[in-house]
Scaffold this motif. Sequence first.
Motif, short mmCIF file in Angstrom:
data_model
loop_
_atom_site.label_atom_id
_atom_site.label_comp_id
_atom_site.label_asym_id
_atom_site.label_seq_id
_atom_site.Cartn_x
_atom_site.Cartn_y
_atom_site.Cartn_z
N SER A 95 0.69 -1.01 0.27
CA SER A 95 0.15 -0.08 0.06
C SER A 95 0.90 1.23 -0.02
O SER A 95 0.79 1.94 1.02
N THR A 96 1.85 1.32 -0.80
CA THR A 96 2.62 2.52 -1.13
C THR A 96 2.00 3.42 -2.07
O THR A 96 0.95 2.89 -2.60
N ASP A 97 2.65 4.68 -2.23
CA ASP A 97 2.00 5.39 -3.25
C ASP A 97 3.08 5.77 -4.37
O ASP A 97 4.02 6.22 -4.04
N PRO A 98 2.99 5.20 -5.45
CA PRO A 98 1.75 4.40 -6.15
C PRO A 98 2.08 2.93 -5.68
O PRO A 98 3.13 2.59 -5.19
N GLY A 129 1.98 1.93 3.47
CA GLY A 129 1.80 3.16 3.04
C GLY A 129 2.21 4.27 4.02
O GLY A 129 3.15 5.25 3.71
N ASP A 133 6.09 5.26 3.21
CA ASP A 133 6.29 6.74 2.66
C ASP A 133 6.65 7.72 3.80
O ASP A 133 7.72 8.60 3.58
#
Lengths: 586, 376
Positions: A95-98, A129, A133
Amino acid sequence: MSWARTLARLLVFREPEEPRYAFTAGRKDRPRERGPGADAVEDKKNKLREGQRVDNLLEQDRLLSTGLDENERLLRQVFRHPENKDLVLRPFSLSTDPPRRALLVFLDGPTDKTVQNLAILQPLMLLAGLRLDRDLDGEGPVPGAGDETAREALLNRIQETLLPGNEVTTAASFKDVASEVLAGNTVLLVDGLDRALSVETKGWATRGVGTPRAEAVIRGPQEAFTEQVRINVTLVRKILRRSSLVTDFVKVGQMSSYQCAVLYLDDIANPDLVAEVRRRLESIKADYVNESGILEQFIEDAPRGLAPQVLATERPDRVAAALVEGRVAILLDGNPWALIIPATFFSLMHAAEDAYVRWPFGSFARLIRYVGLGLALLLPGSYVALVTYHQEFIPTDLLLAFTGAREQVPFPTVVEVLLMEVAFELIREAGIRIPGTVGTTLGIVGALILGQAAVAANIVSPILIVIVALTALGSFTIPNYPFSLSVRTLRFAYIALGSFLGLFGIMVGLFVHLALLARLTSFGVPFFAPVAPVTRGAPDHLWRGPVWEQECRPDYVDPLRRRRQPRVSRGWVRARKKDDEEPGGR
Amino acid sequence: MASPRLGFNEAVALTVIFLSVKVMISHLALMFPLGLSATWMIPLMHLPVGLIGFAVLAWLLNQFPGRTIIEIGEELVGPALNIFFALVIYVFFTGGSALVLRQSAEFMLTDFFPDTPISVVAATYMVGAALIVYLGLETLGRVARIAFPFLIIGLALLILLTANLWQPHGIYPLWGPGILELSWVALSTLGVGVEIFFLALAAPYLPQGRLLPIGLISVLAAGLVVAAVILASLLVFPYPVVQEWTLPVFAITRAIEWGGFFVRMETLFLPLWVFSALLAHATALYLSVATAARALKLPYHRPFILPTVVLILAAAFVPPNFPAAMDWGFAFLVRWSFIFLGVIVAVLVAAALLRKRQQGKGGKTGRRPGRRTNHT
């Protein structure tokens, strides 16, 4: 109707029909030709080629690539997926971005699902995420493929912050990944990373620590090894709390590698002995070594010898005692028996309890065992010899009893003895194979009924039942199971010698037997040490000396520290000095 | 192949058994008529000669560490004379083993297996001996070490169980035929100790610097054992009776009385005869084959085992009967052996002394004894 067809076949000759084999392996009696079978041959060749390709991939230690799809494809090949339903490939996104694609690889069954859900999937899918992040903010953008430093940073972040498992390691090659998956771990592959993370998720069913079955004692610890090497090592460590206790792992077997733990005390065991144990284990080139009995045959000095040259035990306390003496122990994963090296004749005749009771009784127990050994080996043969050749040596009263008892028996003594010995071995073997309590019951009932019936039918004499029973009792007193097997087998050789050459034959046989045993060595240590050759050590071979006299370790092991305890180990027996105000002096 | 190692205790056990096995065969039967009631003193009179003799032999062997008497002979007297010496040693031990084998087999036949062919018994003995020699000197020493306590305890038990039969007057007159005659008998039977020659061939495998104590202890122990057994025989049977037995020790086992139940105790002592005979045959066989291998400069003795066993078995049946085997054995092993082997040792010692003196005169230019030649 089948009977009519059979009759017709018997009466009317017909050329036999060509047999049709579903499985044609090894049939080289006909030339290969194009036809219905040719496709099967081609399929077989393709299968073989495919297998070799995968083997090469593993043997050449091919490294993982950064492409997740490529890694997945090759892993499917390695584990024969989708034919192999045990392999689970669980794709998901970090669930990282992206979001970043990832894949979990594990075997269904040996892994613990709760650990997987809570310690791998949940943090990676829900918390990645937040953690990644935030953690990477201070170090620049989220790394992308192609940047080695960034890849390293991402891998470290996942390992350090997202995987709460207690044991997380990296794997760089397909061989490592396969090995980790087969060991019950869960492997995480992330798109863009050329290394995988293996999380310890072993969760296969294990037996708990039980009581010893073959080496039971009345006094002393009641724990026995189990099938998990880690638990077994722990059991030893629980007894032997010493920082110099080293557990070294060696993989044994090629088709299915087993972890083999080599245990020794670094400050006591002879380094040459440890190196030799390692050398022998590492040199084994065998498909399948799943049992300590198989391993024993691979590493012993003389596999054709008449006695085992490695001491097998299921007792952690015995392993600990051996390690303290400077010996080396081997524990094989999936096996509840440890191997102690080196072993001598005297160590095979020792039981753990000898040391736990007061020394006169420990010594007495040993004496009984040596008597048992003599009875188990020589009694039936000597009986045959005496009754067949040396009747005049039997005291007259006893001879009359023998003759009276044997009067109705039609067989010669040797046949009579062989009948009963074979019958006893049958009962013994059947008693082991028949499950549970039925086996024990069969042993008792079989022996009683068979013996009684044989005597009543005048097949054997009552004296012989006594001889066979004493022989059996003698063989049960031998504390080491492989050694008792050797004695059980050789007993028949002595019966043959006794029937051919009487007591003289038995004596010559015993002499040859002794010579063959004296020739044996266990990792270079003579089998009859410390008696032949004579070496120094504590009084703990033929008899068990008092504990306070066990001052030195056995010299034949050549330990780094010879002395086990000071000459006066019982400090309280020192003469009381004049200025000694404390009580306790003599 | 690693060379064998014979430990101190193994060497002593093997040598003592080899030296004292003669009490188990018929040598004693021929000693009693010579020594009469003082026969027990003969082994004690042999002791000083044996101890000094071995000290001389040990001196010679210590001059050439790591070598056997065969290689020492080659260096001191040259290959031609040495091959003759080796042949004498080989013939002596092969022939001696054959005569002892015949006596052992005859004994077994007479008292235990009257219906068994003697060849079967003799061959069984030699199979046991050949196998252990095949396995090597180390194994032979270890088996001797294991058997030694049992043999000694057995012998002690045998002597003690006859205590109720002892008649102290059996050893009188104390000096038997007279001190001069007794001394002459002792001198003429010095060959009973030539088995110590075993150490001359086992010397390279013994612990360094322990040859002399091993030999001295062995000679002393064997002398005492033989004297004790003879004394017990004389105490049980007066000498006019004891010289009638072909196997006096076996006769005293039959004389043991221990209650009404245990009437025939000789079975209990059978291992004494079989084990000591097997060990003695194996040691003699080892000596023969090791002599042959060393003389022919072969690194292994195994190729000589089978031919030597065949020779021993063939020679064992040369004497026409048991009494002849006894007489020949006594003459060969007890009377003349000391002269044969004593002369060889004397020549070698003289040659060594001569060489030492020459080296002393010639300074350091001469070849030093103790340096190995290529073939060793």
